[in-house]
Design a protein around this motif. Structure first.
Motif, mmCIF file in Angstrom:
data_model
loop_
_atom_site.group_PDB
_atom_site.id
_atom_site.type_symbol
_atom_site.label_atom_id
_atom_site.label_comp_id
_atom_site.label_asym_id
_atom_site.label_seq_id
_atom_site.Cartn_x
_atom_site.Cartn_y
_atom_site.Cartn_z
ATOM 1 N N LEU A 114 35.522 41.948 44.078
ATOM 2 C CA LEU A 114 35.705 40.513 43.862
ATOM 3 C C LEU A 114 34.694 39.963 42.865
ATOM 4 N N HIS A 115 33.479 40.484 42.864
ATOM 5 C CA HIS A 115 32.464 40.003 41.929
ATOM 6 C C HIS A 115 32.852 40.309 40.490
ATOM 7 N N ALA A 116 33.594 41.374 40.260
ATOM 8 C CA ALA A 116 34.022 41.750 38.910
ATOM 9 C C ALA A 116 35.325 41.063 38.506
ATOM 10 N N ALA A 117 36.015 40.417 39.456
ATOM 11 C CA ALA A 117 37.294 39.765 39.156
ATOM 12 C C ALA A 117 37.071 38.395 38.527
ATOM 13 N N ARG A 118 38.075 37.935 37.786
ATOM 14 C CA ARG A 118 38.054 36.593 37.197
ATOM 15 C C ARG A 118 39.046 35.709 37.938
ATOM 16 N N ALA A 119 38.846 34.422 37.880
ATOM 17 C CA ALA A 119 39.699 33.477 38.612
ATOM 18 C C ALA A 119 41.145 33.544 38.134
ATOM 19 N N ASP A 120 41.371 33.734 36.837
ATOM 20 C CA ASP A 120 42.743 33.792 36.332
ATOM 21 C C ASP A 120 43.468 35.060 36.775
ATOM 22 N N GLU A 121 42.724 36.100 37.189
ATOM 23 C CA GLU A 121 43.346 37.310 37.705
ATOM 24 C C GLU A 121 43.870 37.128 39.126
ATOM 25 N N LEU A 122 43.454 36.072 39.796
ATOM 26 C CA LEU A 122 43.836 35.844 41.188
ATOM 27 C C LEU A 122 44.946 34.808 41.323
ATOM 28 N N GLN A 123 45.671 34.575 40.258
ATOM 29 C CA GLN A 123 46.767 33.609 40.291
ATOM 30 C C GLN A 123 48.094 34.323 40.144
ATOM 31 N N GLY A 124 49.113 33.818 40.810
ATOM 32 C CA GLY A 124 50.469 34.367 40.697
ATOM 33 C C GLY A 124 50.544 35.794 41.191
ATOM 34 N N ALA A 125 51.069 36.688 40.349
ATOM 35 C CA ALA A 125 51.227 38.092 40.720
ATOM 36 C C ALA A 125 49.879 38.799 40.823
ATOM 37 N N GLY A 126 48.816 38.139 40.393
ATOM 38 C CA GLY A 126 47.485 38.720 40.508
ATOM 39 C C GLY A 126 47.074 38.945 41.948
ATOM 40 N N LEU A 127 47.612 38.130 42.853
ATOM 41 C CA LEU A 127 47.318 38.336 44.277
ATOM 42 C C LEU A 127 47.868 39.665 44.759
#
Length: 158
Positions: A114-127
């Motif tokens: 999670l620390h290496a992830a970006r906020a835009d990666e957690l939207q839509g199909a990113g989940l």
């Protein structure tokens, strides 16, 4: 009379053609029969047609992962956080105990990812991609223990 004819006679090529066709048919029949036998032995269930299972699948056991709060990679911009509650589904109480024993390693793996992830990666199909990536890491951490699924109970990006 055709059986007693000479090899140079006009009926000889027909006789040779029949022999070749019969030989090809026998070879093809043998190949098909051998392939069918191989497939039957390879894919038939063990135990004479009855499915044999060594472990009985009971109701699943759910193991909660403590709440994880981590900051996201923003590239030096405004600080963003993610809050994650998740549950792991396993087959038996023994597997649940093994997951509980490995909980510090699980939390560390989740925090690191999670620390290496970006906020835009957690939207839509990113989940979905996040779930698959974390479940893959869980399977590596818990290698001998079979895991059924990973459920997100809460995922909040702020």
């Amino acid at each position: 009379m055709a059986d007693s004819e000479e090899p140079g006679s006009p009926a000889a090529p027909k006789k040779n053609r029949r022999r070749v066709l019969m030989l090809v048919a026998v070879v093809l029949l043998g190949v098909v029969a051998g392939g069918g036998t191989y497939a039957w032995k390879r894919w038939k269930p063990a135990g004479g047609g009855h499915h044999s299972t060594t472990t009985r699948m009971g109701p699943p056991v759910l193991v909660s992962i403590p709440t994880i709060i981590s900051n996201l990679d923003t590239g030096g911009q405004r600080v963003e956080f993610v809050k994650l509650n998740a549950t792991i589904e396993v087959n038996s109480p023994d597997d649940a105990q093994a997951v509980n024993d490995a909980m510090p390693r699980i939390q560390d793996a989740f925090q690191t990812y999670l620390h290496a992830a970006r906020a835009d990666e957690l939207q839509g199909a990113g989940l979905y991609r996040l779930k698959e990536a974390l479940f893959g890491r869980l399977n590596v951490l818990m290698a001998p223990v079979p895991l059924r699924n990973l459920y997100f109970v809460q995922l909040l990006v702020q």
